[in-house]
Design an enzyme around this catalytic site. Structure first.
Site, mmCIF file in Angstrom:
data_model
loop_
_atom_site.group_PDB
_atom_site.id
_atom_site.type_symbol
_atom_site.label_atom_id
_atom_site.label_comp_id
_atom_site.label_asym_id
_atom_site.label_seq_id
_atom_site.Cartn_x
_atom_site.Cartn_y
_atom_site.Cartn_z
ATOM 1 N N LYS A 162 67.270 56.292 -22.730
ATOM 2 C CA LYS A 162 66.178 57.309 -23.019
ATOM 3 C C LYS A 162 65.083 56.484 -23.958
ATOM 4 O O LYS A 162 65.402 55.684 -24.947
ATOM 5 C CB LYS A 162 66.787 58.306 -23.820
ATOM 6 C CG LYS A 162 65.909 59.500 -23.984
ATOM 7 C CD LYS A 162 66.790 60.764 -24.739
ATOM 8 C CE LYS A 162 65.959 61.786 -24.771
ATOM 9 N NZ LYS A 162 66.760 63.063 -25.315
ATOM 10 N N SER A 215 66.302 67.502 -22.880
ATOM 11 C CA SER A 215 65.056 66.179 -22.824
ATOM 12 C C SER A 215 65.581 65.173 -22.153
ATOM 13 O O SER A 215 64.578 64.440 -21.777
ATOM 14 C CB SER A 215 64.840 66.406 -24.315
ATOM 15 O OG SER A 215 65.756 65.792 -24.979
ATOM 16 N N SER A 272 70.639 68.318 -24.776
ATOM 17 C CA SER A 272 69.909 67.461 -23.805
ATOM 18 C C SER A 272 70.557 66.498 -23.150
ATOM 19 O O SER A 272 69.943 65.540 -22.522
ATOM 20 C CB SER A 272 68.745 66.811 -25.083
ATOM 21 O OG SER A 272 67.767 67.502 -25.247
HETATM 22 N N1 GLN Z 1 66.462 72.158 -25.494
HETATM 23 C C1 GLN Z 1 66.666 72.131 -26.776
HETATM 24 C C2 GLN Z 1 65.377 72.002 -27.572
HETATM 25 O O1 GLN Z 1 64.479 72.043 -27.026
HETATM 26 C C3 GLN Z 1 67.695 70.833 -27.078
HETATM 27 C C4 GLN Z 1 66.747 69.612 -27.167
HETATM 28 C C5 GLN Z 1 67.659 68.262 -27.329
HETATM 29 O O2 GLN Z 1 68.991 68.296 -27.497
HETATM 30 N N2 GLN Z 1 67.143 67.095 -27.588
HETATM 31 O O3 GLN Z 1 65.564 71.803 -29.048
#
Ligand code: GLN
Length: 503
Positions: free
Chosen positions: A80, A155, A179
């Site tokens: 990532k 994400s 995410s």
């Molecule tokens: N969807 C969640 C957010 O937008 C989780 C994001 C994540 O785990 N980085 O905060």
């Protein structure tokens, strides 16, 4: 000859060790798969071809010299783009860091490389990991390999899509509120969020420091276990003060029978409004698979879990606001040219360097931490956190693992969810284990009966019982392979299977 996407990570490493193919041949097959598939999927922000070939050549040279190769010898891996890797940029999919070149290599990345992995690429993500669809990347969205008109989740959407499309065998992501698990669910791959503290975050750009955890994606549970061995085998990382020594062999308990074990079901989650009937049906199938292997279902309650979204969307933005203050155009990040004074430069650098969602989160955090407001939101959110953590302790007195949804629905179309709060609400099943810190895994159950898109189950275990989590995930995978439950268990998206990547 096999195609790269037909082989597990363990099979690739074994093939390289045995000399069935070289690490360079594997790297070339991965680059070939990328050339064939990436145009439609766009999972990657940077292909590190030179680094990949140099690492693969070093692996082949080590073999030729009679050295013992690592457990991930020649396995193509993507990272990532919030993880530093010397020789690549680390952009967090943000204009703010568009030209930021990694100045060191993150511990999680280094440990994969130390195990012999070949670093193929950096993957796309929601900007600074804020989001659930990878649409907030400043550069381009990533497309779901099962249906390129749909999002891959987020994400860590690029990591999930790269593995699902067969471009790489393994990828790393980060999970602050889901995410890893949510994109794994939407892309039909395995995604593990280990217990908080298991994998070092040193060299990973922070979002919410009390919530962030790094973990692996793979097409099979055993591949994820293999990656966990690489990530944790060297013990705790002194550069991350939250890091713990979790150096167990994650493969040894993988095939443990689950007979007599208790699987906890939370009725309120299984009956949550918004849970798609086809996801619910797949979860019922998963329950039958586990029962068929001798597990017993027990009903448990997590009474405060309904407050997890509210607590997370207070704590997360507050921590993000603090962490992202460093991107001011002076110390880090995009610098607005031609400003008359520092205040203007800071304001305009941040205004133009960050995208909409990144600004929304930081403004929210700034407001929530301001005097007077702090007592009304931040303090109660921390109290809710304590209550949710206690709920888990009580629930795990009555069961060995919990089974629940990951995502309320299968992958949606681009632009379909435009209201940010609707996107936040879809995190209802994943956030609680970041709040409590325990490990959780997303396991593919095949394709949904209505959408024909990947559906999954989420398993959660008590903190530092990630091996147990993997054993239950493997039990589910066995059932899916055998055609029980809902899915066909196909490990690779049919549209891309076999296209490019010939070994
Ligand atoms: N969807 C969640 C957010 O937008 C989780 C994001 C994540 O785990 N980085 O905060």
């Amino acid at each position: 000859m096999a195609n790269l996407d037909e082989l597990s990570a363990a099979q690739i490493a074994a093939g390289v060790v045995a000399g069935a193919f070289s690490a360079v041949e594997v790297a070339l097959a991965s680059l070939d798969a990328i050339a064939a598939r990436e145009g439609e999927v766009q999972a990657l922000l940077e292909v590190s071809e030179e680094l990949a070939l140099a690492a693969a050549e070093a692996t082949d040279a080590a073999r030729a010299a009679g050295e013992k190769l690592g457990p991930l010898a020649g396995v193509p891996v993507a990272f990532k783009d919030n993880m530093q890797l010397i020789g690549t940029r680390t952009t967090c999919a943000s204009r703010m860091l568009e030209n930021y070149r990694s100045v060191f290599t993150a511990t999680c990345v280094q440990r994969m490389l130390d195990a012999g992995a070949t670093p193929i690429a950096k993957t796309n993500m929601d900007e600074f990991a804020f989001g659930s669809s990878t649409e907030s990347s400043a550069f381009h969205p990533t497309h779901n390999p099962w249906d390129v008109t749909r999002v891959p989740g987020g994400s860590s959407g690029g990591s999930a899509a790269a593995v699902a499309a067969g471009e790489v065998s393994l990828a790393l992501g980060s999970d602050t509120g889901g995410s890893i698990r949510q994109p794994a669910s939407l892309c039909g791959v395995v995604g593990l969020k280990p217990t908080y503290g298991t994998v070092s975050r040193y060299g990973v750009v922070a979002f919410g420091s009390s919530l962030d955890q790094v973990g692996p994606f793979g097409r099979r549970v055993a591949d994820v276990a293999l990656a966990m061995n690489a990530l944790t085998g060297a013990g705790r990382d002194p550069y991350d003060s939250t890091s713990q020594d979790c150096s167990v062999d994650h493969l040894t308990r993988l095939e443990d029978p689950i007979e007599g074990c208790r699987v906890g079901i939370v009725p309120a989650l299984m009956e949550a409004p918004g849970l798609a009937p086809e996801v619910r049906a797949a979860l019922d199938g998963a329950c039958r698979v586990l029962e068929g292997q001798g597990a017993r279902l027990v009903e448990v309650d997590l009474p405060n879990i309904a407050s997890s979204i509210a607590a997370y969307y207070v704590i997360g933005p507050c921590e993000a606001f603090s962490n992202l203050a460093r991107f001011d155009g002076t110390r880090y990040g995009y610098q607005e040219p031609g400003c008359a004074d520092l205040a203007t430069q800071t304001a305009l650098s941040r205004a133009h360097g960050f995208g909409e969602e990144a600004k929304r989160r930081q403004l929210l955090g700034a407001y929530l931490l301001s005097s007077g407001v702090y007592d009304t939101y931040y303090l109660p959110a921390q109290k809710v956190r304590t209550l949710i953590t206690a709920d888990y302790v009580a629930a795990f007195e009555r069961c060995d693992v919990l089974l629940m949804p990951d995502s309320p629905r299968t992958a949606w179309c681009f632009g379909e969810i435009s209201d940010p709060t609707e996107m936040y609400a879809a995190d209802m099943f994943t956030i609680s284990s970041n709040i409590a810190g325990n490990g959780a895994i997303s396991v593919p159950l095949g394709l949904g009966a209505v959408s024909g898109l990947p559906v999954s189950a989420q398993l959660q275990a008590p903190a530092f019982r990630d091996r147990r989590l993997l054993a239950f995930a493997r039990a589910l995978e066995r059932g899916v392979d055998a055609g029980r439950g809902l899915g066909n268990g196909a490990p690779v998206a049919p549209a891309f299977a076999g296209r490019g990547g010939e070994l």
